[in-house]
Design an enzyme around this catalytic site. Structure first.
Site, PDB file in Angstrom:
ATOM      1  N   THR A 180       0.867  -1.157   0.000  1.00 18.95           N
ATOM      2  CA  THR A 180       0.000   0.000   0.000  1.00 18.95           C
ATOM      3  C   THR A 180       0.906   1.208   0.000  1.00 18.95           C
ATOM      4  OG1 THR A 180      -1.593  -1.269   1.247  1.00 18.95           O
ATOM      5  CG2 THR A 180      -1.794   1.117   1.419  1.00 18.95           C
TER       6      THR A 180
ATOM      7  N   THR B 283      -3.891   1.411  -2.540  1.00 22.11           N
ATOM      8  CA  THR B 283      -3.322   0.078  -2.395  1.00 22.11           C
ATOM      9  C   THR B 283      -3.702  -0.873  -3.516  1.00 22.11           C
ATOM     10  OG1 THR B 283      -3.065  -1.752  -0.844  1.00 22.11           O
ATOM     11  CG2 THR B 283      -5.263  -0.814  -1.011  1.00 22.11           C
TER      12      THR B 283
ATOM     13  N   ASP C   9      -8.822  -9.087   1.570  1.00 17.96           N
ATOM     14  CA  ASP C   9      -9.189  -8.286   2.747  1.00 17.96           C
ATOM     15  C   ASP C   9     -10.582  -8.628   3.269  1.00 17.96           C
ATOM     16  OD1 ASP C   9      -6.903  -6.932   3.340  1.00 17.96           O
ATOM     17  OD2 ASP C   9      -7.422  -5.081   2.291  1.00 17.96           O
TER      18      ASP C   9
ATOM     19  N   SER D 274      -7.712  -1.308   6.508  1.00 16.72           N
ATOM     20  CA  SER D 274      -7.047  -0.667   7.649  1.00 16.72           C
ATOM     21  C   SER D 274      -6.550   0.728   7.299  1.00 16.72           C
ATOM     22  CB  SER D 274      -5.838  -1.495   8.084  1.00 16.72           C
ATOM     23  OG  SER D 274      -6.244  -2.753   8.528  1.00 16.72           O
TER      24      SER D 274
HETATM   25  O1  DON Z   1      -6.729  -1.999   2.906  1.00 23.34           O
HETATM   26  C1  DON Z   1      -5.990  -2.625   3.649  1.00 23.34           C
HETATM   27  O2  DON Z   1      -6.087  -2.600   4.854  1.00 23.34           O
HETATM   28  C2  DON Z   1      -4.862  -3.444   3.061  1.00 23.34           C
HETATM   29  N1  DON Z   1      -5.215  -3.868   1.742  1.00 23.34           N
HETATM   30  C3  DON Z   1      -3.608  -2.645   3.095  1.00 23.34           C
HETATM   31  C4  DON Z   1      -2.409  -3.396   2.581  1.00 23.34           C
HETATM   32  C5  DON Z   1      -1.126  -2.778   2.941  1.00 23.34           C
HETATM   33  O3  DON Z   1      -1.062  -1.797   3.638  1.00 23.34           O
HETATM   34  C6  DON Z   1       0.093  -3.470   2.471  1.00 23.34           C
HETATM   35  N2  DON Z   1       1.233  -2.644   2.682  1.00 23.34           N
HETATM   36  N3  DON Z   1       2.234  -2.837   3.205  1.00 23.34           N
END
Ligand code: DON
Length: 571
Positions: free
Chosen positions: A383, A401, A425, A455
């Site tokens: 992300t 993301t 997710d 998140s």
């Molecule tokens: O929306 C979310 O919570 C996840 N898809 C975020 C993924 C994420 O932050 C990966 N990064 N390091």
């Protein structure tokens, strides 16, 4: 004004070697063949902090051209989609939180949606066991992308024509740019996956390994961006690009249809707003869990003398860990897309609930996630984040993301962009952890058209009604706790932005019942927590936080996280 970082990340490639093929966005500001990472910028006019130097500088060039923070955020996002393919995207989704100069707070939701043909059990085998590989890699892992709709939803607050905002990204895709050492090793690590999960070999695969200083050219992506430039949102969700997405789905047994794409819409949401000791905190509401968890966690510490405990003492870390445990227990049970599931938001974010939730808190011993379950409520790693500020008083926080690094690893053949693996997710089965270890149930079960819980917590803190902090980070489930810690570091421990971003972070998410700490987390505190009964797990970097902090004299400090190529630009 600028404090240059002491190390130069990239090889300078001489002009001759570039064969005159230079795409300079704005003279002297952005040279895609020679750039350095800068961790801190100060100034009074405007700032952009993002995961990549070329993206931050492209955004800054837009501010200098007379664009506002929204213009710069649009350009920075589009540029990230080219120069930072691990997370920057047009095939993913995101959230935008803005405080506008006229006082309005805006939250845009362009999270991906489950395709119309998705089913609750689509990732279960005949025996009901979860096949999580399917929600993580390849065509079936992808939700209907939201990013392009989000950019156009944001554009109604922008000043410059969209074609100006997208041009830097088109140039960088068409003419190429040199990649960093981090990008080279990430691309090399994903090589096998790119081969496995694609029907057409993408630009990310080349015969010999990538190295820092190599040029990445993405012609198909440039053409997709041109269709968006020329046809607006329909340049992605209809016509040739949509046709290419659907053809890719058919070749790879995916389920996204032309109708799914055509009917996608970004949503204007009611911001999640709360007061913390006189500061007004504006953050993203559901489907961001941050909109519930951040107020919950801040309220659970608000009446505790955390400032007197001090930064990363046993007392403050233990308190914050217990707060995180309680909030994440509620996340697993109650949180999901409000369009599909009734979430008791009012209760969960109330002062009274925070107090009641901390009733069983014992400062002298480790809590347990078996004992701490979700509260009783009476009402029915990729992300990227960017922070932007302009001196007219506009502030923008965007987290966007593909979910995992390079998302599903599937590039749309002929269109040159990666699809997300956001379907992971969702809770694919109650109690089965997703790739970040998060569990869930009904609230976050798969339903066609539903947005999966996130998140991502882009956040703006206002002081006397004016932007004070612009904050956010990637990091899966660690996102909300990283934003929480960054706010506590500044609002309670009086840290400057550098320290608030770069000091070690820790994380507890209810399950698994352990405190994850970064390698440089103080050893003595770790040992004392262990003696109290906490399980401590040392892990790699937590987040890549980008902060802009506006000082009382109107100047700002903008800081990019030390944990990556993150770059602060400002003037
Ligand atoms: O929306 C979310 O919570 C996840 N898809 C975020 C993924 C994420 O932050 C990966 N990064 N390091």
């Amino acid at each position: 004004m600028r404090k240059k970082n002491t190390y130069i990340l990239l090889v300078a490639v001489c002009l001759y070697a570039c064969g005159g093929n230079r795409a300079i966005i704005s003279p002297k500001q952005v040279n895609p063949y020679q750039y350095t990472v800068q961790k801190k910028a100060t100034g009074t006019h405007g700032a952009v902090v993002s995961a990549h130097p070329l993206a931050s500088e492209a955004g800054l060039a837009i501010l200098k051209l007379g664009g506002n923070a929204i213009d710069a955020a649009i350009t920075t996002q589009l540029t990230l989609a080219v120069v930072y393919p691990a997370a920057g995207n047009i095939g993913g989704g995101g959230f935008l939180v803005a405080h506008l100069a006229d006082g309005k707070d805006v939250t845009l939701d362009y999270r991906e949606k489950a395709p119309g043909a998705a089913t609750r059990d689509m990732y279960l085998d005949a025996n009901g066991n979860a096949i999580t590989a399917l929600s993580v890699n390849g065509h079936l892992a992808s939700g209907v992308p939201g990013t392009v709709a989000g950019l156009f939803a944001a554009a109604k607050y922008s000043k410059l024509p969209f074609r100006k905002l997208i041009q830097p990204a088109i140039d960088l895709a068409e003419k190429g740019f040199v990649i960093t050492a981090d990008e080279a090793s990430d691309l090399n690590r994903s090589r096998e996956a790119f081969i496995k999960y694609n029907t057409v070999t993408p630009a990310f695969v080349k015969a010999s390994p990538w190295k820092a200083g190599d040029t990445l050219v993405q012609k198909d992506l440039a053409n997709t961006l041109k269709r968006i430039r020329d046809n607006g949102q329909a340049g992605f969700y209809e016509g040739e690009t949509a046709r290419l997405i659907v053809a890719e789905m058919q070749r790879g047994k995916g389920i996204i249809t032309y109708d799914d794409l055509k009917s996608y819409a970004a949503r204007d949401r009611q911001p999640s707003i709360f007061d913390y000791k006189g500061y007004k905190v504006v953050t993203m509401p559901l489907p961001s869990s941050g909109g519930v968890l951040l107020p919950q966690m801040m309220k659970m510490i608000e009446d505790k003398p955390i400032k007197s405990y001090g930064f990363q003492t046993v007392q403050s870390v233990q308190l914050m860990t217990e707060v995180e445990r309680r909030a994440y227990a509620d996340r697993a049970k109650f949180l999901g897309d409000v369009d599909f599931y009734k979430v008791p938001i009012k209760t969960l974010t109330s002062d009274a609930y925070a107090k009641q939730r901390m009733k069983d808190y014992d400062p002298n011993k480790a809590g347990s996630s078996t004992a701490v379950q979700a509260g009783i409520v009476p009402e029915s790693e990729e992300t990227t984040h960017l922070s932007v500020y302009d001196s007219q008083g506009n502030a923008v926080a965007v987290t966007t993301t593909l979910n995992g690094g390079y998302g599903s690893k599937t590039v749309v053949g002929g269109a040159g962009f990666l699809l997300n693996n956001e379907m992971d997710d969702f809770s694919v089965k109650p109690g089965v952890p997703n790739m970040y270890g998060a569990v869930g149930g009904d609230a976050n079960a798969i339903v066609p058209g539903k947005r999966m819980l996130s998140s991502m917590t882009p956040t703006i803190v206002l002081k006397n009604g004016k932007p004070y902090l612009v904050v956010g980070t990637p990091g899966g489930t660690t996102i909300t706790t990283s934003v929480f810690q960054t706010l506590v570091n500044i609002l309670e421990f009086d840290m400057n932005a550098d320290d608030a971003v770069n000091k070690p972070k820790f994380h507890h998410q209810w399950l698994p019942d352990e405190v994850m700490v970064e390698r440089d987390f103080p050893q003595a505190v770790r040992e004392k927590l262990q003696q109290m009964g906490y399980k401590i797990t040392v892990r790699g970097a937590i987040g890549r936080t980008e902060v802009i902090r506006v000082l009382p004299d109107g100047s700002f400090e903008a800081v990019g996280d030390k944990r990556g190529d993150d770059h602060a630009a400002g003037y």
